[in-house]
Enzyme design. Structure first.
Site, PDB file in Angstrom:
ATOM      1  N   TYR A  28       0.823  -1.217   0.000  1.00 36.90           N
ATOM      2  CA  TYR A  28       0.000   0.000   0.000  1.00 36.90           C
ATOM      3  C   TYR A  28       0.855   1.265   0.000  1.00 36.90           C
ATOM      4  O   TYR A  28       0.429   2.304  -0.495  1.00 36.90           O
ATOM      5  CB  TYR A  28      -0.907   0.028   1.237  1.00 36.90           C
ATOM      6  CG  TYR A  28      -2.243  -0.652   1.053  1.00 36.90           C
ATOM      7  CD1 TYR A  28      -2.333  -1.940   0.572  1.00 36.90           C
ATOM      8  CD2 TYR A  28      -3.419   0.026   1.382  1.00 36.90           C
ATOM      9  CE1 TYR A  28      -3.554  -2.552   0.424  1.00 36.90           C
ATOM     10  CE2 TYR A  28      -4.653  -0.581   1.236  1.00 36.90           C
ATOM     11  CZ  TYR A  28      -4.717  -1.872   0.754  1.00 36.90           C
ATOM     12  OH  TYR A  28      -5.939  -2.468   0.605  1.00 36.90           O
ATOM     13  N   LYS A  34       3.199 -15.422   1.841  1.00 39.59           N
ATOM     14  CA  LYS A  34       3.414 -16.166   0.596  1.00 39.59           C
ATOM     15  C   LYS A  34       4.912 -16.443   0.478  1.00 39.59           C
ATOM     16  O   LYS A  34       5.569 -16.073  -0.505  1.00 39.59           O
ATOM     17  CB  LYS A  34       2.867 -15.321  -0.578  1.00 39.59           C
ATOM     18  CG  LYS A  34       2.824 -16.024  -1.914  1.00 39.59           C
ATOM     19  CD  LYS A  34       1.761 -17.099  -2.038  1.00 39.59           C
ATOM     20  CE  LYS A  34       1.878 -17.818  -3.369  1.00 39.59           C
ATOM     21  NZ  LYS A  34       1.025 -19.027  -3.444  1.00 39.59           N
ATOM     22  N   ASP A  59      -2.900 -18.257  -0.127  1.00 37.52           N
ATOM     23  CA  ASP A  59      -3.901 -18.928  -0.974  1.00 37.52           C
ATOM     24  C   ASP A  59      -4.606 -20.026  -0.181  1.00 37.52           C
ATOM     25  O   ASP A  59      -5.838 -20.134  -0.178  1.00 37.52           O
ATOM     26  CB  ASP A  59      -3.272 -19.462  -2.270  1.00 37.52           C
ATOM     27  CG  ASP A  59      -1.979 -20.241  -2.060  1.00 37.52           C
ATOM     28  OD1 ASP A  59      -1.445 -20.240  -0.925  1.00 37.52           O
ATOM     29  OD2 ASP A  59      -1.493 -20.863  -3.029  1.00 37.52           O
ATOM     30  N   ASP A 119      -6.344  -7.063   3.872  1.00 41.37           N
ATOM     31  CA  ASP A 119      -7.470  -6.388   3.221  1.00 41.37           C
ATOM     32  C   ASP A 119      -8.396  -7.420   2.595  1.00 41.37           C
ATOM     33  O   ASP A 119      -9.616  -7.395   2.774  1.00 41.37           O
ATOM     34  CB  ASP A 119      -6.934  -5.429   2.147  1.00 41.37           C
ATOM     35  CG  ASP A 119      -8.050  -4.732   1.390  1.00 41.37           C
ATOM     36  OD1 ASP A 119      -8.971  -4.225   2.049  1.00 41.37           O
ATOM     37  OD2 ASP A 119      -8.002  -4.706   0.145  1.00 41.37           O
ATOM     38  N   ASP A 143     -12.281  -9.170   4.196  1.00 43.93           N
ATOM     39  CA  ASP A 143     -13.571  -9.136   3.498  1.00 43.93           C
ATOM     40  C   ASP A 143     -14.172 -10.540   3.439  1.00 43.93           C
ATOM     41  O   ASP A 143     -15.372 -10.733   3.635  1.00 43.93           O
ATOM     42  CB  ASP A 143     -13.419  -8.594   2.066  1.00 43.93           C
ATOM     43  CG  ASP A 143     -13.716  -7.098   1.989  1.00 43.93           C
ATOM     44  OD1 ASP A 143     -13.469  -6.397   2.986  1.00 43.93           O
ATOM     45  OD2 ASP A 143     -14.196  -6.636   0.930  1.00 43.93           O
TER      46      ASP A 143
HETATM   47  C1  IPM Z   1     -10.367  -1.304   3.923  1.00 44.77           C
HETATM   48  C2  IPM Z   1     -10.660  -0.643   2.599  1.00 44.77           C
HETATM   49  C3  IPM Z   1      -9.525   0.318   2.284  1.00 44.77           C
HETATM   50  C4  IPM Z   1      -8.263  -0.490   2.157  1.00 44.77           C
HETATM   51  C5  IPM Z   1      -9.755   1.178   1.030  1.00 44.77           C
HETATM   52  C6  IPM Z   1     -11.055   1.926   1.076  1.00 44.77           C
HETATM   53  C7  IPM Z   1      -8.600   2.128   0.798  1.00 44.77           C
HETATM   54  O1  IPM Z   1     -10.840  -1.609   1.620  1.00 44.77           O
HETATM   55  O2  IPM Z   1     -10.252  -0.570   4.942  1.00 44.77           O
HETATM   56  O3  IPM Z   1     -10.272  -2.520   3.968  1.00 44.77           O
HETATM   57  O4  IPM Z   1      -7.962  -1.024   1.085  1.00 44.77           O
HETATM   58  O5  IPM Z   1      -7.535  -0.591   3.142  1.00 44.77           O
HETATM   59 MG    MG Z   2     -10.868  -3.608   2.339  1.00 43.61          MG
END
Ligand code: IPM
Ligand code: MG
Length: 359
Positions: free
Chosen positions: A143, A194, A226, A250, A254
């Site tokens: 990032y 990884k 993975d 990240d 999710d």
């Molecule tokens: C998160 C989001 C952010 C990230 C974005 C909005 C920049 O997806 O907080 O997980 O990638 O960190």
């Molecule tokens: Mg995110």
């Protein structure tokens, strides 16, 4: 009211302001009835701040964030601002807050409330009782790594590039954070990388193992990312604490969020070395449902609980909020995202009312 702390309230864009409104009601209730003593000050962030001041993170907003003990953020972003130059996009505000304030430890718990077993897309036996914590490194890795950019080659074709980079110090401090957290839980840490392909992961594994030797009471394992993404869906209850880099965290967080039925339930904390922190729901700004009183405010309300526990040392109030959320669910309140077919649906405000009534 005795003042015990200051909170910068940054509602942001999309559903951010509506979910923040409910969370602020919870704070005010605890100020009035439980002596929480939190002083809140609002400031714009993201696209809203761009519209008002021409920048997604105006200097005054950053200054407020820096002088406050904690930050409560809604969400940023939306189609309206997608065509802006990268450095003016709403997401930049989030990344700048994280990095300017050294919020390197991102805690993303995924807990399944028993009432919501049916809301998960996975079978009840796979997810019921799920309680895992993803500890994501938040101020380094790909990032922020340099060099980065898009360059035009001599022949006119373009090349995009980013750099995944971690130094020992960064790896050590996030590993320490994960081991410490595991001591409050089941004392199991799984480090995800990884290392079969990437040198940066090879170093990650070596340093995490080294830190692990200082925690003989904690069981450390290593997993390639993975495989970890597969295991998260196949048998998520094998995990207690997952520690991983910025990009992998990240993605995995999710995935983990859906195990619990809805991303609308998940809070997060981003902490510096002194437990100062930014608290926000894991979900985004969901512009498609903004302003319609359908967003789920529980992730933001649960973020207030994390804030009270981690920054203000008020586990008592944190537990009270979590119990109130549980009770609101138990008596049948469901926002649209967590409702099963045929359930009556509560709006954002009604869910806030239910939590406050339960408090
Ligand atoms: C998160 C989001 C952010 C990230 C974005 C909005 C920049 O997806 O907080 O997980 O990638 O960190
Ligand atoms: Mg995110």
């Amino acid at each position: 009211m005795t003042k015990s702390g200051t909170v910068a309230i940054l509602p942001g864009d999309g559903i951010g302001p509506e979910v923040i409104e409910q969370a602020v009601r919870v704070i005010e209730h605890l100020n009035q009835h439980a002596g929480a003593g939190l002083v809140c000050e609002h400031a714009p962030v993201g696209g809203t701040a761009y519209d008002l001041h021409g920048h997604p993170l105006p200097a005054e907003t950053l200054a407020l964030a820096k002088r406050s003990d904690a930050i409560l953020l809604g969400a940023v972003g939306g189609p309206k601002w997608e065509s802006l130059p990268r450095e003016l996009r709403p997401e930049r505000a989030l990344l700048a807050l994280r990095s300017e304030m050294n919020l390197f430890a991102n805690l993303r718990p995924a807990i399944l409330f028993p009432e919501l077993v049916a809301a998960s897309t996975l079978k009840p036996e796979v997810v019921s009782g799920l309680d895992l914590m993803i500890v994501r490194e938040l101020t380094g890795g790909i990032y922020f790594g340099k060099p980065r950019g898009i360059r035009t080659e001599a022949d006119g074709t373009r090349t995009g590039f980013n750099t995944m980079v971690y130094n020992e110090t960064e790896i050590r401090r996030i590993a320490e954070a994960a081991f410490q957290i595991s001591r409050l839980r089941q004392r199991r840490v799984c480090s995800v990388e990884k290392a079969n392909v990437l040198e940066v992961s090879e170093l990650w594994r070596e340093i995490v193992s080294d830190v692990g030797r200082g925690y003989p009471d904690v069981q450390l394992s290593h997993m390639y990312v993975d495989n970890a993404s597969m295991q998260l869906i196949k048998a998520p209850k094998q995990f207690d604490v997952i520690v991983t880099s910025n990009l992998f965290g990240d993605i995995l967080s999710d995935a983990a969020s859906m195990l619990t039925g809805s991303i609308g339930m998940l809070p997060s904390a981003s902490l510096d070395a002194n437990q100062k922190g930014m608290y926000e729901p894991v979900h985004g700004s969901a512009p498609d449902i903004a302003g319609r009183n359908v967003a789920n405010p529980l992730a933001t309300i649960l973020s207030v609980a994390m804030m009270l526990r981690s920054t203000f040392g008020r586990s008592d109030l944190a537990t009270r909020i979590e119990n109130a959320v549980r009770q609101a669910l138990a008596i049948g309140h469901r926002t649209r995202d967590i409702a099963a077919a045929g359930d009556p649906v509560s709006g954002t405000n009604e869910m806030g009312d239910a939590v406050i009534a339960a408090l």
